[in-house]
Scaffold this motif. Structure first.
Motif, PDB file in Angstrom:
ATOM      1  N   GLU A  43      51.851  69.447  39.788  1.00 20.58           N
ATOM      2  CA  GLU A  43      52.073  69.388  41.227  1.00 20.58           C
ATOM      3  C   GLU A  43      52.350  70.798  41.752  1.00 20.58           C
ATOM      4  O   GLU A  43      52.708  71.701  41.006  1.00 20.58           O
ATOM      5  CB  GLU A  43      53.231  68.450  41.567  1.00 20.58           C
ATOM      6  CG  GLU A  43      52.933  66.992  41.264  1.00 20.58           C
ATOM      7  CD  GLU A  43      54.021  66.058  41.744  1.00 20.58           C
ATOM      8  OE1 GLU A  43      55.060  66.556  42.239  1.00 20.58           O
ATOM      9  OE2 GLU A  43      53.841  64.837  41.631  1.00 20.58           O
ATOM     10  N   GLU A  44      52.182  70.963  43.044  1.00 18.51           N
ATOM     11  CA  GLU A  44      52.303  72.283  43.651  1.00 18.51           C
ATOM     12  C   GLU A  44      53.755  72.635  43.972  1.00 18.51           C
ATOM     13  O   GLU A  44      54.551  71.768  44.358  1.00 18.51           O
ATOM     14  CB  GLU A  44      51.480  72.360  44.941  1.00 18.51           C
ATOM     15  CG  GLU A  44      51.455  73.740  45.567  1.00 18.51           C
ATOM     16  CD  GLU A  44      50.615  73.778  46.831  1.00 18.51           C
ATOM     17  OE1 GLU A  44      51.054  73.202  47.842  1.00 18.51           O
ATOM     18  OE2 GLU A  44      49.525  74.372  46.790  1.00 18.51           O
ATOM     19  N   ALA A  45      54.082  73.905  43.792  1.00 18.67           N
ATOM     20  CA  ALA A  45      55.423  74.398  44.104  1.00 18.67           C
ATOM     21  C   ALA A  45      55.329  75.758  44.772  1.00 18.67           C
ATOM     22  O   ALA A  45      54.371  76.507  44.565  1.00 18.67           O
ATOM     23  CB  ALA A  45      56.261  74.506  42.836  1.00 18.67           C
ATOM     24  N   ILE A  46      56.330  76.066  45.580  1.00 18.15           N
ATOM     25  CA  ILE A  46      56.501  77.397  46.152  1.00 18.15           C
ATOM     26  C   ILE A  46      57.789  77.968  45.571  1.00 18.15           C
ATOM     27  O   ILE A  46      58.846  77.347  45.641  1.00 18.15           O
ATOM     28  CB  ILE A  46      56.590  77.358  47.682  1.00 18.15           C
ATOM     29  CG1 ILE A  46      55.255  76.909  48.279  1.00 18.15           C
ATOM     30  CG2 ILE A  46      56.982  78.741  48.233  1.00 18.15           C
ATOM     31  CD1 ILE A  46      55.286  76.752  49.789  1.00 18.15           C
ATOM     32  N   ILE A  47      57.685  79.135  44.969  1.00 19.92           N
ATOM     33  CA  ILE A  47      58.828  79.768  44.322  1.00 19.92           C
ATOM     34  C   ILE A  47      59.028  81.167  44.886  1.00 19.92           C
ATOM     35  O   ILE A  47      58.092  81.957  44.945  1.00 19.92           O
ATOM     36  CB  ILE A  47      58.613  79.858  42.795  1.00 19.92           C
ATOM     37  CG1 ILE A  47      58.443  78.462  42.202  1.00 19.92           C
ATOM     38  CG2 ILE A  47      59.769  80.584  42.124  1.00 19.92           C
ATOM     39  CD1 ILE A  47      58.079  78.481  40.737  1.00 19.92           C
TER      40      ILE A  47
END
Length: 208
Positions: A43-47
């Motif tokens: 799944e997509e994440a913003i870090i």
């Protein structure tokens, strides 16, 4: 300077992840307070990231939001506090909890963090008190656009997990705890069916 990554989480081995962005996989180390909010695999994440360069290594540290990263950057400015110790601090408590410790001069809680002796704790509180004087109470937690599409389940499956207890112990040792401390803490909170992340979270709580 790499300040933010947006991509797919392809591997999770606390406190590290592999996130693929545009065909490039970045290895990122996160404090456990941020790790808990990661989405499931694929799944997509913003870090939000901090890029540290030393003579012998280059390391990316990741955070759920800019508040956690800001506190990390303030911590590593304190004499005697490097990225590893700052990571341990933010793995044991949230930004708001740490700020509260500073505000009430809670040395007793700070010294329970691995690598923090009494003198370091006292220096940490004194130096951070001045740096946090304008911090206020607005300590954020991850929102919908931070670690976007994040899953709610702490029991996300790791790619190569064979034993959740062993993974939890390994993670605690990497955060600075001694092997016997980590084994005792994990064994003390272990229940059948618990994921590595749940074990780490509860073990850390038991040691503060």
């Amino acid at each position: 300077m790499i300040g933010r990554l947006r991509g797919t989480v392809v591997d999770k081995q606390p406190p590290e992840i592999l996130i693929e962005c545009g065909g490039v996989g970045y290895e990122v180390t996160l404090p456990m307070t941020s790790f808990y909010h990661l989405p499931k695999l694929d799944e997509e994440a913003i870090i939000y990231t901090h890029f540290a360069v030393r003579e012998d290594a280059q390391q990316l540290y990741g955070f759920a939001n800019v508040t956690e990263r800001k506190l990390f950057r303030l911590l590593i400015k304190v004499n005697g506090v490097g990225p590893k110790l700052a990571l341990a601090i933010l793995s044991n408590m949230s930004a708001s909890q740490f700020v509260h410790c500073v505000q009430i001069d809670d040395v007793a809680t700070i010294v329970k963090i691995p690598g923090v002796g009494k003198k370091t704790a006292e220096r940490l509180l004194i130096e951070m008190r001045d740096r946090l004087k304008d911090w206020g109470q607005d300590i954020s937690t991850p929102t919908a656009d931070e670690f976007s599409l994040q899953g709610e389940d702490l029991g996300s499956t790791f790619v190569t997990v064979t034993n959740e207890k062993d993974d939890a112990i390994t993670a605690l040792v990497s955060l600075g705890y001694k092997q016997n401390q980590a084994e005792k803490a994990v064994s003390g909170v272990h229940q059948d069916g618990m994921s590595s992340e749940e074990l780490i979270r509860d073990a850390l709580k038991s040691m503060l």
